[in-house]
Design a protein around this motif. Sequence first.
Motif, PDB file in Angstrom:
ATOM      1  N   VAL A 213      36.646  33.407  46.340  1.00  0.00           N
ATOM      2  CA  VAL A 213      35.362  33.608  45.677  1.00  0.00           C
ATOM      3  C   VAL A 213      35.602  33.402  44.188  1.00  0.00           C
ATOM      4  CG1 VAL A 213      33.468  35.185  45.161  1.00  0.00           C
ATOM      5  CG2 VAL A 213      34.538  35.239  47.417  1.00  0.00           C
ATOM      6  N   GLU A 214      34.951  32.384  43.688  1.00  0.00           N
ATOM      7  CA  GLU A 214      35.039  32.078  42.266  1.00  0.00           C
ATOM      8  C   GLU A 214      33.876  32.769  41.579  1.00  0.00           C
ATOM      9  OE1 GLU A 214      37.340  29.679  41.495  1.00  0.00           O
ATOM     10  OE2 GLU A 214      36.902  29.178  39.405  1.00  0.00           O
ATOM     11  N   GLY A 215      34.070  33.169  40.343  1.00  0.00           N
ATOM     12  CA  GLY A 215      32.952  33.697  39.567  1.00  0.00           C
ATOM     13  C   GLY A 215      32.856  32.911  38.279  1.00  0.00           C
ATOM     14  N   LEU A 216      31.643  32.705  37.805  1.00  0.00           N
ATOM     15  CA  LEU A 216      31.478  31.982  36.541  1.00  0.00           C
ATOM     16  C   LEU A 216      30.281  32.549  35.789  1.00  0.00           C
ATOM     17  CD1 LEU A 216      32.137  29.507  34.668  1.00  0.00           C
ATOM     18  CD2 LEU A 216      30.424  28.240  35.996  1.00  0.00           C
ATOM     19  N   ALA A 217      30.519  32.903  34.539  1.00  0.00           N
ATOM     20  CA  ALA A 217      29.412  33.305  33.663  1.00  0.00           C
ATOM     21  C   ALA A 217      29.509  32.463  32.394  1.00  0.00           C
ATOM     22  CB  ALA A 217      29.506  34.795  33.323  1.00  0.00           C
ATOM     23  N   VAL A 218      28.418  31.833  32.037  1.00  0.00           N
ATOM     24  CA  VAL A 218      28.385  31.048  30.791  1.00  0.00           C
ATOM     25  C   VAL A 218      27.144  31.464  30.023  1.00  0.00           C
ATOM     26  CG1 VAL A 218      28.224  28.726  29.778  1.00  0.00           C
ATOM     27  CG2 VAL A 218      29.565  29.073  31.865  1.00  0.00           C
ATOM     28  N   GLY A 219      27.293  31.647  28.715  1.00  0.00           N
ATOM     29  CA  GLY A 219      26.125  32.051  27.926  1.00  0.00           C
ATOM     30  C   GLY A 219      26.530  32.231  26.479  1.00  0.00           C
ATOM     31  N   HIS A 220      25.710  32.977  25.718  1.00  0.00           N
ATOM     32  CA  HIS A 220      26.033  33.245  24.321  1.00  0.00           C
ATOM     33  C   HIS A 220      26.779  34.559  24.227  1.00  0.00           C
ATOM     34  CE1 HIS A 220      23.536  29.943  22.996  1.00  0.00           C
ATOM     35  NE2 HIS A 220      22.569  30.377  23.794  1.00  0.00           N
ATOM     36  N   ASN A 221      27.811  34.576  23.379  1.00  0.00           N
ATOM     37  CA  ASN A 221      28.535  35.815  23.083  1.00  0.00           C
ATOM     38  C   ASN A 221      29.175  36.477  24.289  1.00  0.00           C
ATOM     39  OD1 ASN A 221      27.607  35.558  20.376  1.00  0.00           O
ATOM     40  ND2 ASN A 221      25.650  36.499  21.001  1.00  0.00           N
ATOM     41  N   ILE A 222      29.569  35.711  25.257  1.00  0.00           N
ATOM     42  CA  ILE A 222      30.303  36.292  26.385  1.00  0.00           C
ATOM     43  C   ILE A 222      31.768  36.424  25.971  1.00  0.00           C
ATOM     44  CG2 ILE A 222      31.116  35.906  28.747  1.00  0.00           C
ATOM     45  CD1 ILE A 222      28.440  34.744  29.406  1.00  0.00           C
ATOM     46  N   THR A 223      32.333  37.609  26.187  1.00  0.00           N
ATOM     47  CA  THR A 223      33.698  37.861  25.714  1.00  0.00           C
ATOM     48  C   THR A 223      34.596  38.335  26.852  1.00  0.00           C
ATOM     49  OG1 THR A 223      33.350  40.209  25.251  1.00  0.00           O
ATOM     50  CG2 THR A 223      32.702  38.657  23.522  1.00  0.00           C
ATOM     51  N   LEU A 224      35.860  38.509  26.522  1.00  0.00           N
ATOM     52  CA  LEU A 224      36.827  39.024  27.482  1.00  0.00           C
ATOM     53  C   LEU A 224      36.436  40.428  27.955  1.00  0.00           C
ATOM     54  CD1 LEU A 224      39.604  37.946  28.626  1.00  0.00           C
ATOM     55  CD2 LEU A 224      40.684  39.459  26.957  1.00  0.00           C
ATOM     56  N   ALA A 225      35.755  41.162  27.090  1.00  0.00           N
ATOM     57  CA  ALA A 225      35.321  42.513  27.473  1.00  0.00           C
ATOM     58  C   ALA A 225      34.319  42.431  28.636  1.00  0.00           C
ATOM     59  CB  ALA A 225      34.680  43.216  26.278  1.00  0.00           C
ATOM     60  N   ASP A 226      33.490  41.381  28.643  1.00  0.00           N
ATOM     61  CA  ASP A 226      32.542  41.222  29.751  1.00  0.00           C
ATOM     62  C   ASP A 226      33.280  40.939  31.053  1.00  0.00           C
ATOM     63  OD1 ASP A 226      30.120  41.477  28.197  1.00  0.00           O
ATOM     64  OD2 ASP A 226      30.615  39.516  27.326  1.00  0.00           O
ATOM     65  N   LEU A 227      34.310  40.086  30.939  1.00  0.00           N
ATOM     66  CA  LEU A 227      35.126  39.796  32.126  1.00  0.00           C
ATOM     67  C   LEU A 227      35.762  41.077  32.650  1.00  0.00           C
ATOM     68  CD1 LEU A 227      36.686  37.969  34.105  1.00  0.00           C
ATOM     69  CD2 LEU A 227      38.371  37.594  32.296  1.00  0.00           C
ATOM     70  N   LYS A 228      36.324  41.849  31.723  1.00  0.00           N
ATOM     71  CA  LYS A 228      37.021  43.068  32.114  1.00  0.00           C
ATOM     72  C   LYS A 228      36.059  44.062  32.761  1.00  0.00           C
ATOM     73  CE  LYS A 228      40.782  45.923  30.474  1.00  0.00           C
ATOM     74  NZ  LYS A 228      41.615  46.355  29.363  1.00  0.00           N
ATOM     75  N   GLY A 229      34.904  44.224  32.159  1.00  0.00           N
ATOM     76  CA  GLY A 229      33.908  45.149  32.709  1.00  0.00           C
ATOM     77  C   GLY A 229      33.434  44.704  34.082  1.00  0.00           C
ATOM     78  N   THR A 230      33.231  43.397  34.215  1.00  0.00           N
ATOM     79  CA  THR A 230      32.745  42.881  35.497  1.00  0.00           C
ATOM     80  C   THR A 230      33.787  43.099  36.590  1.00  0.00           C
ATOM     81  OG1 THR A 230      31.493  41.180  34.314  1.00  0.00           O
ATOM     82  CG2 THR A 230      31.846  40.822  36.664  1.00  0.00           C
ATOM     83  N   MET A 231      35.053  42.814  36.276  1.00  0.00           N
ATOM     84  CA  MET A 231      36.120  42.991  37.258  1.00  0.00           C
ATOM     85  C   MET A 231      36.297  44.459  37.641  1.00  0.00           C
ATOM     86  SD  MET A 231      37.740  39.951  37.980  1.00  0.00           S
ATOM     87  CE  MET A 231      36.255  39.939  38.781  1.00  0.00           C
ATOM     88  N   ALA A 232      36.235  45.337  36.636  1.00  0.00           N
ATOM     89  CA  ALA A 232      36.403  46.768  36.902  1.00  0.00           C
ATOM     90  C   ALA A 232      35.257  47.290  37.768  1.00  0.00           C
ATOM     91  CB  ALA A 232      36.469  47.544  35.588  1.00  0.00           C
ATOM     92  N   GLU A 233      34.048  46.872  37.430  1.00  0.00           N
ATOM     93  CA  GLU A 233      32.884  47.318  38.199  1.00  0.00           C
ATOM     94  C   GLU A 233      32.998  46.846  39.646  1.00  0.00           C
ATOM     95  OE1 GLU A 233      30.745  49.350  37.328  1.00  0.00           O
ATOM     96  OE2 GLU A 233      29.280  49.167  38.964  1.00  0.00           O
ATOM     97  N   PHE A 234      33.411  45.594  39.802  1.00  0.00           N
ATOM     98  CA  PHE A 234      33.561  45.042  41.148  1.00  0.00           C
ATOM     99  C   PHE A 234      34.598  45.832  41.950  1.00  0.00           C
ATOM    100  CE2 PHE A 234      36.368  42.366  43.728  1.00  0.00           C
ATOM    101  CZ  PHE A 234      35.496  42.105  44.779  1.00  0.00           C
ATOM    102  N   ALA A 235      35.785  46.032  41.354  1.00  0.00           N
ATOM    103  CA  ALA A 235      36.871  46.717  42.077  1.00  0.00           C
ATOM    104  C   ALA A 235      36.467  48.140  42.445  1.00  0.00           C
ATOM    105  CB  ALA A 235      38.136  46.737  41.224  1.00  0.00           C
ATOM    106  N   ARG A 236      35.760  48.797  41.566  1.00  0.00           N
ATOM    107  CA  ARG A 236      35.363  50.186  41.842  1.00  0.00           C
ATOM    108  C   ARG A 236      34.328  50.251  42.954  1.00  0.00           C
ATOM    109  NH1 ARG A 236      35.639  51.339  35.456  1.00  0.00           N
ATOM    110  NH2 ARG A 236      37.918  51.447  35.421  1.00  0.00           N
ATOM    111  N   ARG A 237      33.455  49.249  42.998  1.00  0.00           N
ATOM    112  CA  ARG A 237      32.447  49.275  44.068  1.00  0.00           C
ATOM    113  C   ARG A 237      33.053  48.917  45.416  1.00  0.00           C
ATOM    114  NH1 ARG A 237      26.476  47.536  42.299  1.00  0.00           N
ATOM    115  NH2 ARG A 237      26.571  48.153  40.128  1.00  0.00           N
ATOM    116  N   LEU A 238      34.018  47.994  45.406  1.00  0.00           N
ATOM    117  CA  LEU A 238      34.585  47.587  46.697  1.00  0.00           C
ATOM    118  C   LEU A 238      35.676  48.547  47.163  1.00  0.00           C
ATOM    119  CD1 LEU A 238      34.251  45.300  48.815  1.00  0.00           C
ATOM    120  CD2 LEU A 238      36.197  44.160  47.741  1.00  0.00           C
TER     121      LEU A 238
END
Length: 341
Positions: A213-238
Amino acid sequence: MLDQLNQMHAAALSELANVDTDEALSDWYAQTIGRKGEVTLLLRRVGELPKEERPAFGRRANEVKVSLEAAYEETARQIKAAELEKQLRYGALDVTLPGRWIPTGRLHPTTQTLREIYAIFAEMGFQVYLSPDVETDENNFQLLNMPPHHPARDMWDTFYTDQEGVILRTHTSPGQIHAMREFCPEPIRVILPGMCYRYEQISVRADIQFQQVEGLAVGHNITLADLKGTMAEFARRLFGAERKMRFRSSHFPFTEPSVEVDMDCILCRGDGCAVCKYAGWLEIAGAGMVHPVVLRNGGYDPDVFSGFAFGMGPARSTMLRHSITDIRHFWANDLRFLEQF
Ligand code: PHE
């Protein structure tokens, strides 16, 4: 000749008594009163008789013919009735029998995990985007910042088709190119699930086909912090709300910076056990910020847009959750395995 006729009549009737199939009946008919049957032939010889004997013979001949025809009809009717009787008996429907069990299918364990993954990302605003298993070398490598002869290609050998430059994808990352080229210049939030193929030694940890499963987010002002938050949220939910995350720096040609995403072991919670190979951590994804070259290949200006991408294997998550120790079970089609889920 009259005697002969009477004998034939008697013989035909007794033969008919033994006839009990359609085929035998039509044979009997052909041999007796059919166009070339013996009775028919005998009747034709009436002219050989002296004149005074002909009327008596004619009358008797008529009786015999009518009698045989009637017997024929009757036998045909009996055969038909017996046939029907047989069908009714053997085809009888017993409405008191219990119904036949219709086995219901079930979802493959990886499909179950995939659906949970879709649901989690859907709540974070990611839509599912499908891209082809059969890819071009260009999409799978070149546009992902791996020109021909790039050493990073060694990590991803694949299966080649007869057609020059057409291969089975080694990862879902070429889907990034498809998605960007379709959505540009809009912002993107997609996950790209699908089968990937690699020419590798098959082992308990690696197979030649597996899902990602690939994930891709593209937009304005997307940072590594967004990646980290997204991954953490995902792992905690699963895997549970108490999961801890760890990012290790890594390298992929299509992300910069690149990271490996780890979470604390779901079994020992970091103390070290056989599942995490006594590391305390489990690797769940490769990820990073989309490389400027890749953004540009997708149509986005890297000075204006930024994005993150990640790739993970749902089979790995499924193995962790169900304590499955051999990845080869997933595509071996063994019901003893599949029926457990
Ligand atoms: N495509 C990489 C792999 O198959 C994973 C990855 C995806 C890494 C997206 C970074 C960004 O290993």
